[in-house]
Design an enzyme around this catalytic site. Sequence first.
Site, PDB file in Angstrom:
ATOM      1  N   LYS A   1       0.842  -1.197   0.000  1.00  0.00           N
ATOM      2  CA  LYS A   1       0.000   0.000   0.000  1.00  0.00           C
ATOM      3  C   LYS A   1       0.876   1.246   0.000  1.00  0.00           C
ATOM      4  O   LYS A   1       2.074   1.185   0.268  1.00  0.00           O
ATOM      5  CB  LYS A   1      -0.912  -0.009   1.232  1.00  0.00           C
ATOM      6  CG  LYS A   1      -0.175   0.031   2.564  1.00  0.00           C
ATOM      7  CD  LYS A   1      -1.136   0.021   3.731  1.00  0.00           C
ATOM      8  CE  LYS A   1      -0.382   0.116   5.062  1.00  0.00           C
ATOM      9  NZ  LYS A   1      -1.284   0.190   6.209  1.00  0.00           N
TER      10      LYS A   1
ATOM     11  N   TYR B   1      13.308  32.250   2.330  1.00  0.00           N
ATOM     12  CA  TYR B   1      12.108  33.038   2.609  1.00  0.00           C
ATOM     13  C   TYR B   1      12.104  33.604   4.020  1.00  0.00           C
ATOM     14  O   TYR B   1      12.565  32.954   4.975  1.00  0.00           O
ATOM     15  CB  TYR B   1      10.854  32.168   2.422  1.00  0.00           C
ATOM     16  CG  TYR B   1      10.495  31.910   0.977  1.00  0.00           C
ATOM     17  CD1 TYR B   1      10.115  32.955   0.140  1.00  0.00           C
ATOM     18  CD2 TYR B   1      10.527  30.625   0.454  1.00  0.00           C
ATOM     19  CE1 TYR B   1       9.774  32.721  -1.191  1.00  0.00           C
ATOM     20  CE2 TYR B   1      10.195  30.369  -0.867  1.00  0.00           C
ATOM     21  CZ  TYR B   1       9.820  31.425  -1.684  1.00  0.00           C
ATOM     22  OH  TYR B   1       9.491  31.194  -2.990  1.00  0.00           O
TER      23      TYR B   1
END
Length: 809
Positions: A483, A707
């Site tokens: 999965k 940033y």
Amino acid sequence: MYTLTSILAIIDHQRYRFVGLDLEIVDLAYDTRKIRHGGQSLFFALRSIRDGHQFIGEAYRKGVRAFVVSQADIDTSIYPEANFIWVEQVMAALQQLAQYHRMQFKKPVIGITGSNGKTVVKEWLTQLLLGDKRVYQSPKSYNSQLGVALALWNLNDDYDCALIEAGISQEGEMENLASMIRPDLGIFTNIGVAHASGFPSKQHKLAEKAKLFAQAEAVIFPSRYPIAPLLPDGLLQFSFGDKETDDVRILQIEREGRAHAAVRVAYQQEVATFSIPFQDKASIENVLTCLTVLLYMGYSLEAISQKLALLRPLEMRLQLKTGKNNCSIIDDTYSNDLASLQIALDFLFQQQQHRKKTLILSDMEGLDAKLRGKLLSLLQKQELDRILLVGERLQYLVSELTTPTQLYAQTEDLLFALKDIAFTDETILVKGSRAYHLEDVSQQIAAKSHETVLEINLNALEHNLQTFRSLLPADVKLMAMVKAFSYGSGSYEVANLLQFNKVDYLTVAFADEGVELRQHGINLPIMVLSPDEQVFESLLAHQLEPEIYSFRILKSFIAFLEARQITDFPVHIKIDTGMHRLGFMPEEMERLAGLLQATDTVRPKSVFSHLVASGSAAHDAFTEEQIQVFLQHVTQLEEHLGYRLVRHIANTSGIVRWPSAYLDMVRLGIGLYGVDMDGQLDLEMVSTLKTTITQIKALKAGETVGYDRKGVLYRDSRIATVKIGYADGYNRRFGQGVGKMMIAGQTVHTVGSICMDMCMLDVTDVLAHEEDEVLVFPDLMQAAHAIGTIPYELLVNISSRVKRVYFYG
């Protein structure tokens, strides 16, 4: 040539049954999945994690008519044309045959052992000697009890010398390898931490490895390891190092520019400086090993200098890449010989994602009449759809092969022709010698992608699978969890390997994952966790088996099947014994049983639950309670249904710590991918996330990076920008120095905030250059701990835009 009769005289046996002709034996078989044409194969029914006796029927169906077995009560009447030799131990018989065959080889055999570097030294020595000698080498990492025997079987007098690896993981293994290899010259590479758990101490490990040299004439080794006292009397010791007593004395090692190192050595009153195209410590030691071997063999310092300058890094891994036009590319372009070609072809036919199979093959070294015949025979056994050959000496194959075959005189001719060759929906094996540079072909037909890559080591995955299998009784089934894109490792690429290794079940989280596996040739049973009504059509169309966890889903699925007049559709019942996530509560068993009894649309195949804290000793009492509650209510459900269900509750930690929870099947999850949450197994990490440096800037103290100016520099610094950001799955919490990466073995920290597509590293204190490779998670467990999460999250969040590169070998 060997016949069954001659082999009978070689191996110790208890009895035999021969029928018909005295068969000529060419191939040794032990794995039915790798048998193409069995008529000249001798099948050894090895007992390991799987019992080879269970596959005699399959081998017989594939044409095998000769078997070495140890099981006394085989019903030979169902194999009327088969010849059988009964022995006490099948592996011992195989090794006995390999030992005999090796002793027919009268030219030098060089045995190589050590913790690391064995394969690199073997490959480099082959490269260095090829201009003067025809060298046989054991293929890839065939250095185990089985691998050495198989490697020796391919040895013949066409070669001038042989290089054979010997690898061990615990005490008592080397004696068998030594008796088979019988090296004339021994090479010891190093002693490290690999397989440390199999030995009481490093000294015991060293002593065990030294047994390889018991009958050698000489041994070559680095003097920094205390191997000399462990060697037999009379054995010539030829060492290298910085000691006065070393035969080859290292005087100086210095870096030259970005990629080279200058190594100054003294030997027999001569001093020479070698320029080698490597700077890392491991490569330099491996080069020094090769240099010392060449000196021992009589090469001059001048000749060695010319050879070493031409050494190149080895890509010793058979890689599986995504190609253009929905193709899969198997890139194995670093060497080409019959043994490695057979391995690559086996891997090609392991891939089931495409029906069509293409081989691109270059000429190989030493293609004499005998080798030409063997190559033709090997290719005739393959069910290929197309063959593209490079090299004029392969012209003879064009007329002999029934497979459509095209010849190109040079690699450049093939590269020019690629634009007119339609590669679509196929798996393409590109196999060639280094001199032909078929990696250029592979690069042309591979899909272009983001430069950050996730390398998936299929060998490691296979190792982990077998490690867990070795804990299980033979009658316990194994379900593998694939999965979440196989915990970030890929879908059909991983599933193909699991299918090839005969796991019993696969499990996915969503129906779409199961559909993709079916579309790429996966035919194993697949369980889908927590499906809803929207995917019922997909379940039916692709034979996917749903987990049934609630009355709502059960009733909806029954109604869906009734409308289509479907009966006995397989389902899996989930019981909630304490996780309290999904599943029927124990008190609902009576009602559930009544609903199941009242319909013939579904037929439960298994019943399962999920352990909450199987890896935590603090919750062992709760785990024990879960197991007992589960068994109690499964029995209740089975009594109503009238038949026994497959029971499973053990997850990865349950496999390690709770043998009482094995029941009929276990579910292997994160451990398969190398994450050892319990710290008790010798697992190998499957996934390695790598990126590269785009730019390096020199910035002054007081400048800021990223940033919001959060990366404040408190000193003059060198800042590297690398090609990975939060869109690739590198969590923003790794910003501000929390994240650690590694460049050429040196740890560096992040600077400033993590951007969408990139982030910055402080490389002030390390040697780093633009385009250098960067290891993103040097320690996955530490990285997860640093941001307060678990390794699962880091793995599954690696973006699908990050290119997956699979390698094997």
